[in-house]
Design an enzyme around this catalytic site. Structure first.
Site, short mmCIF file in Angstrom:
data_model
loop_
_atom_site.label_atom_id
_atom_site.label_comp_id
_atom_site.label_asym_id
_atom_site.label_seq_id
_atom_site.Cartn_x
_atom_site.Cartn_y
_atom_site.Cartn_z
N CYS A 150 -2.27 9.62 2.23
CA CYS A 150 -1.80 8.97 1.01
C CYS A 150 -2.68 9.27 -0.19
O CYS A 150 -2.21 9.29 -1.32
CB CYS A 150 -1.71 7.47 1.22
SG CYS A 150 -3.26 6.74 1.74
N GLU A 193 0.88 -1.18 0.00
CA GLU A 193 0.00 0.00 0.00
C GLU A 193 0.91 1.22 0.00
O GLU A 193 1.37 1.66 1.05
CB GLU A 193 -0.90 -0.02 1.25
CG GLU A 193 -1.86 -1.21 1.32
CD GLU A 193 -3.06 -1.05 0.40
OE1 GLU A 193 -3.32 0.07 -0.08
OE2 GLU A 193 -3.73 -2.06 0.13
#
Ligand code: NAD
Length: 466
Positions: free
Chosen positions: A251, A217
């Site tokens: 993010c 991720e």
């Protein structure tokens, strides 16, 4: 505990977790529900302590944002997992070809074993607990290596988890990169890493030695493409929400925006106007989060200065001068050069470059020339235009006419593509990540497959004729 002690403890506990897993390979539905409920109850019970720990780690961390993005998020994720776990655990029947009949074929979702999780600092609770939840729902044992930048949260998570789980079930290993590096050498049955693309590469390499499957991720530059028909004011409102929450240390924060020719200033000004309403005095506002470390603070200030000296216009929200807290004014930079750090690196802070495109084809070409982003946002009143942009680009996830909201839909797999990572979690995708899809064919004791065995003759010809 020193890094060396932590590394020794890691090896001992990995062996203990492996043994515990072997002793209970198929954790029952009832026991998994208990684990999910324990995660939900711990989150609720320690909500105030979680907010305190985040505030201590960041210097200033909005308690409301911690409530929304870490605590409420986890409560919803646990509820969703609880509601669907039974159906996710059921074996799934598949059709079999006629010449294999009679028989049945199905997929069993089996726990992989001991899962390793490496988490970052930006949402230090949720990005650790959400993969833990998925791994426990899958019936795995879990070892967590949280970020060294958020030591208060790491200590709190370790003590919270110890209330409900033995260390041969869930264990935490605080420490820096050397602990992280040792962690990646453990032959986990699955490793989920959340963090930078640079470290992600190292993690994938280390895991490959053990053939450990990995979910990466990662981050990247998530663009916003604004079409001509979209009002600048509306764009500013959602850009401000996505960019300045957690001071841009997200993010999936919109990294930069591409607006139609002649509209950049209007979008920039409406973004600043919105953020000034949200944080009338950002410097002293406890709801405007600080930058996590001196290193990141200096990096972000250097990026603004570089763009300014290259002649780009810098717009900043009014609101006083920050004291000792590492706060950076909500900033928009108009048309920074393509080779500036703002346009080359993931920003990960409260700075929004706003640039102009020459039409949607040009915007998509510019996005496609960069690494594949974790998220992409397209703003248009026309569904057709939005679809055209989705078809013309590739990203981990996407939102039309807003930012970040896809993250909270548990039924959507969350993950990157290309340089923003591979694999996914959240909801069923998380359950799938931590389970092995075991394909099973059940044949009756007498089965016509004996016709395709030697000695080959007429029956063989008949059975294999196409
Ligand atoms: P980072 O890569 O510096 O650190 C992440 C974790 O990796 C930490 O626990 C760290 O101790 C560990 N680590 C560092 N060096 C290591 C090594 N050599 N081997 C093993 N582990 C090591 O990332 P960060 O600065 O904490 O996080 C920011 C990045 O994470 C940004 O790029 C952001 O986009 C990305 N991110 C992605 C997601 C997502 O869900 N895709 C979520 C949050 C953050």
């Amino acid at each position: 505990m020193s890094d060396t002690d932590q590394i020794n403890r890691m090896q001992t506990l990995f062996a203990a977790q492996k043994a515990a897993f072997e002793a209970e390979r198929h954790r029952s539905y009832r026991d998994r529900l208990r684990d999910i409920d324990a995660i939900a109850a711990l989150t609720k019970k320690h909500a105030e302590a979680i907010k305190d720990a985040a505030a201590a780690d960041f210097g200033v961390r909005s308690r409301c944002e911690t409530q929304l993005t870490e605590i409420a998020y986890m409560a919803t994720a646990a509820k969703h997992t609880r509601r669907h776990l039974w159906s996710w655990m059921q074996r799934k029947r598949v059709a079999i070809p006629g010449n294999l009949k009679p028989g049945t074929a199905y997929i069993r979702r089996e726990p992989k074993g001991v899962a390793g999780i490496i988490s970052p600092w930006n949402y230090p609770f949720q990005l650790a607990f959400s993969p833990i939840l998925a791994a426990l729902a899958a019936g795995c044992r879990v070892m967590l290596k949280p970020s060294e930048f958020t030591p208060n949260m790491s200590a709190l998570m370790a003590s919270m988890l110890a209330e409900e789980f033995n260390e041969d079930h869930v264990a935490v290993f605080p420490g820096g990169p050397s602990v992280g590096e040792a962690f990646t050498k453990i032959p986990f049955d699955h490793l989920l890493y959340t963090g930078s693309t640079h470290v992600g590469r190292l993690v994938a390499k280390a895991a490959a030695e053990n053939l450990t499957p990995v979910t990466l991720e990662l981050g990247g530059k998530s663009p916003v493409i604004i079409a001509d028909d979209f009002p600048a004011e509306k764009a500013g409102e959602t850009l401000a929400f996505g960019k300045y929450m957690n001071a841009g240390q997200t993010c999936i924060a919109p990294d930069y925006a591409l607006t139609p020719k002649g509209k950049a200033r209007a979008v920039a000004e409406s973004t600043i106007a919105r953020v000034e309403k949200a944080y009338p005095d950002w410097a002293s506002d406890e709801d405007y989060t600080a930058v996590v470390s001196d290193k990141h603070f200096e990096r972000l200030n250097a990026m603004i200065e570089e763009a300014r000296s290259a002649g780009a216009e810098v717009l900043q929200a009014k609101g006083g001068t920050p004291g000792n807290a590492r706060k950076i004014a909500p900033t928009v930079v108009l048309n920074p050069p393509d080779d500036s750090r703002l346009m080359q690196e993931e920003i990960f802070g409260p700075i929004l470059p706003v640039l102009e495109h020459d039409g949607l084809e040009d915007a998509m070409r510019r996005v496609n020339a960069k690494d594949r982003p974790l998220a992409l946002y397209v703003y248009s009143k026309s569904k057709k235009t939005a679809r055209r942009v989705l078809e013309g680009t590739i990203s981990g996830g996407a939102v039309v006419n807003n930012t970040m909201l896809h993250y909270s839909v548990e039924d959507l797999p969350f993950g990157g593509v290309g340089a923003s990572g591979y694999g996914a979690y959240h909801g069923e995708a998380g359950f799938e990540t931590f389970t092995h899809a075991r394909g099973v064919f059940e044949a009756p004791v007498w089965h016509p497959s004996r016709l395709i065995q030697p000695p080959y003759g007429k029956l063989f010809e008949l059975a294999t004729k196409k």
